[in-house]
Design a protein around this motif. Structure first.
Motif, short mmCIF file in Angstrom:
data_model
loop_
_atom_site.label_atom_id
_atom_site.label_comp_id
_atom_site.label_asym_id
_atom_site.label_seq_id
_atom_site.Cartn_x
_atom_site.Cartn_y
_atom_site.Cartn_z
N GLN A 95 0.83 -1.19 0.00
CA GLN A 95 0.00 0.00 0.00
C GLN A 95 0.87 1.25 0.00
OE1 GLN A 95 -3.42 -0.29 -0.10
NE2 GLN A 95 -3.18 -2.51 -0.15
N SER A 96 0.21 2.38 -0.18
CA SER A 96 0.91 3.66 -0.10
C SER A 96 1.56 3.80 1.27
CB SER A 96 -0.09 4.81 -0.33
OG SER A 96 0.54 6.05 -0.13
N CYS A 97 2.85 4.17 1.30
CA CYS A 97 3.56 4.34 2.56
C CYS A 97 4.68 5.36 2.38
CB CYS A 97 4.11 3.00 3.06
SG CYS A 97 5.30 2.23 1.95
N GLY A 153 -6.54 0.52 -2.35
CA GLY A 153 -6.47 1.31 -1.12
C GLY A 153 -6.25 2.77 -1.47
N GLU A 154 -5.66 3.50 -0.57
CA GLU A 154 -5.41 4.93 -0.77
C GLU A 154 -4.46 5.15 -1.95
OE1 GLU A 154 -3.60 8.77 1.73
OE2 GLU A 154 -3.83 6.81 2.67
N PHE A 155 -4.81 6.13 -2.80
CA PHE A 155 -3.94 6.45 -3.92
C PHE A 155 -2.62 7.01 -3.40
CE2 PHE A 155 -7.42 5.41 -6.33
CZ PHE A 155 -7.36 5.78 -7.66
N PHE A 156 -1.53 6.58 -4.04
CA PHE A 156 -0.21 7.08 -3.65
C PHE A 156 0.06 8.40 -4.35
CE2 PHE A 156 4.39 7.20 -4.76
CZ PHE A 156 4.85 7.51 -3.49
N ARG A 157 0.41 9.40 -3.59
CA ARG A 157 0.72 10.72 -4.16
C ARG A 157 2.19 10.75 -4.56
NH1 ARG A 157 -1.39 15.77 -4.53
NH2 ARG A 157 0.09 17.52 -4.53
N LEU A 205 2.42 4.36 -14.13
CA LEU A 205 1.87 4.59 -12.81
C LEU A 205 0.45 4.03 -12.73
CD1 LEU A 205 2.98 8.32 -12.28
CD2 LEU A 205 4.16 6.25 -11.50
N PHE A 206 0.17 3.32 -11.63
CA PHE A 206 -1.15 2.73 -11.41
C PHE A 206 -1.67 3.23 -10.06
CE2 PHE A 206 1.05 0.09 -14.34
CZ PHE A 206 0.12 -0.57 -15.11
N ARG A 207 -2.90 3.72 -10.05
CA ARG A 207 -3.55 4.16 -8.81
C ARG A 207 -2.69 5.15 -8.03
NH1 ARG A 207 -7.87 2.04 -7.01
NH2 ARG A 207 -7.28 2.40 -4.85
N CYS A 208 -2.31 6.21 -8.74
CA CYS A 208 -1.48 7.25 -8.13
C CYS A 208 -2.13 8.61 -8.32
CB CYS A 208 -0.08 7.27 -8.75
SG CYS A 208 0.91 5.80 -8.42
N GLU A 209 -1.64 9.57 -7.57
CA GLU A 209 -2.06 10.97 -7.72
C GLU A 209 -0.85 11.75 -8.22
OE1 GLU A 209 -3.94 14.63 -5.06
OE2 GLU A 209 -3.84 12.59 -4.25
N LEU A 210 -1.05 12.44 -9.33
CA LEU A 210 0.06 13.10 -10.01
C LEU A 210 -0.23 14.59 -10.13
CD1 LEU A 210 2.73 12.14 -11.34
CD2 LEU A 210 1.50 12.05 -13.52
N ASP A 211 0.68 15.40 -9.61
CA ASP A 211 0.49 16.85 -9.64
C ASP A 211 1.82 17.52 -9.96
OD1 ASP A 211 -0.53 19.39 -9.43
OD2 ASP A 211 -0.54 19.43 -7.24
#
Length: 431
Positions: free
Chosen positions: A96-98, A123-127, A143-149
């Motif tokens: 998971q995101s950590c 689970g929670e999207f990884f930033r 990238l899979f299930r991520c947040e990209l900014d």
């Protein structure tokens, strides 16, 4: 490791050859070579490709324990690693995101990373941390299930050739800027985006794969595209938006791709292309287009049928054609014997207008038609293909499973159609 005289031939191989051996092993086995001898203790520590999957550590029933073990294993491996890392890949469903992942990416950004693949579990999207955008040598990013900014200072990945974003949270403006600021981009895959209106400017793009809820797609600067695959999902909002659109989607999407070689359209693709004003004669010919696959075409929608015909007749070197139809639910209620005959169907004269007798599909060899219900416009398409394809080798027709009663009727019509190719074989598969 050695022969009878005690020499160690493998250990004396050049490091480049040893590395080519180690990168072909699962990462856990590569690290375990450190116990072979003192010479091998740190051989693994300089490999440039690190791939972590489900098997990189022993598993057990406690997911938390396994996840902590994985994090510890990767962290320690990176701590002991020496030299550049060109490829770093994680495809672990139970990870998971950590916070440690941020540290890994920071470490990679300082070690000449060229290929990065992050596929974490549900689970929670990884930033994605901002340090990723400092990876100047990056040539492949997945990238899979991520947040990209991307930060305002980001000017693009100047070496990036392949970009794959799956269920990634990113603003429309940011994704368009990201694509246009990767001047060497050749392969682009975007999947599971919601209500996205997208304009793509990528002059070197060759491969495009799109899947999701797209409100609009415009290929503004993609002259080198050779392969397109699109699956569009429809919501009520998007359907309403389509109905209100006057722009010609066909021209916006396919009007500037003269080098196209393969086109695959999944659900709602022909519907999307049919929206807007009729462009009349197409602005280009697809001289390199050899394979067309169109799924779930409605043969009750004259605009969709016109799209299919325009694509076929504008592709002089087409070799393989695959089309699947849509089952019309009213037939299920009325009985398949009530499928309309040619005399009941409107607009059949349009086949003569759109398919003049001189039209020839001189390279078409293989046709595969599935989910055919035997409706008039389907039969007219089959008639046109058989009569216009002088080198056709095989046409496979698989009728819809719900129209058992009309299959004999379809066969009766088929045997009457003229064939331009004496070698053409018709395979009618009754399931």
């Amino acid at each position: 490791m050695g022969d009878a005289s005690g020499s160690d031939l493998i250990s004396d191989l050049p490091q480049s050859i040893i590395e080519s051996i180690l990168v072909r092993l699962p990462i856990r086995d590569a690290v375990r070579t450190s116990i072979l001898s003192s010479k091998w203790r740190y051989k693994w520590a300089s490999i440039t490709q690190l791939v972590f999957d489900e098997k990189c550590v022993d598993t057990c029933s406690d997911r938390d324990v396994v996840e902590k073990t994985v994090v510890k294993f990767i962290t320690r491996l990176l701590f002991l690693h020496q030299g550049p890392i060109h490829k770093f890949q994680i495809t672990i469903s139970y990870l998971q995101s950590c916070p440690e992942i941020d540290q890994w990416i920071l470490f990679l950004s300082r070690n000449d990373i060229k290929e990065l693949v992050l596929e974490l579990g549900e689970g929670e999207f990884f930033r994605i941390p901002s340090c990723l955008f400092k990876c100047k040598k990056l040539c492949r990013l997945e990238l899979f299930r991520c947040e990209l900014d991307p930060p305002p200072s980001f000017k693009g990945f100047l070496c990036l050739r392949s970009l794959n974003l799956h269920q990634v949270l990113i603003s429309p403006e940011a994704i368009e800027a990201l694509i246009s600021n990767c001047p060497l981009l050749e392969s682009l895959s975007l999947s599971y985006f919601d209500s996205l209106a997208l304009s793509i400017r990528a002059p070197n793009l060759k491969y495009l794969y799109l899947e999701g809820e797209f409100r609009d797609i415009c290929l503004e600067d993609t002259p080198q595209l050779v392969e397109i695959s699109v699956a569009m999902y429809m919501t009520d909002d998007i359907a309403e938006h389509f109905e209100q659109s006057a722009d010609c989607n066909f021209v916006k999407f396919l009007g500037g791709v003269p080098n196209l070689e393969r086109l695959v359209g999944h659900i709602y693709f022909t519907k999307y292309l049919s929206i807007g004003n009729d462009p009349g004669c197409l602005p280009i010919m697809y001289k390199n287009l050899e394979t067309i696959e169109l799924n779930q075409v409605s043969f009750e929608d004259m605009k969709e049928i016109l799209i299919v015909l325009r694509l076929i007749t504008s592709s002089p070197n087409l070799k393989e054609l695959q089309i699947s139809g849509i089952f019309y639910t009213n037939f299920l209620w009325q009985g398949s014997s009530n499928i309309p005959s040619a005399t009941d169907a409107p607009d059949l004269d349009f086949w003569e207008k759109e398919c003049p007798s001189k039209c020839r599909l001189s390279q078409l060899r293989v046709v595969h038609l599935t989910d055919m219900c035997g409706v008039p416009h389907e039969m007219e398409l089959i008639k046109f293909l058989l009569g216009s394809s002088p080198v056709l080798e095989i046409m496979t027709i698989i009728p819809c499973v719900y129209v058992v009663e009309s299959q004999l009727k379809m066969l009766t019509e088929l045997v009457k159609f003229r064939r331009a190719s004496a070698k053409a074989e018709i395979v009618f598969v009754r399931e």
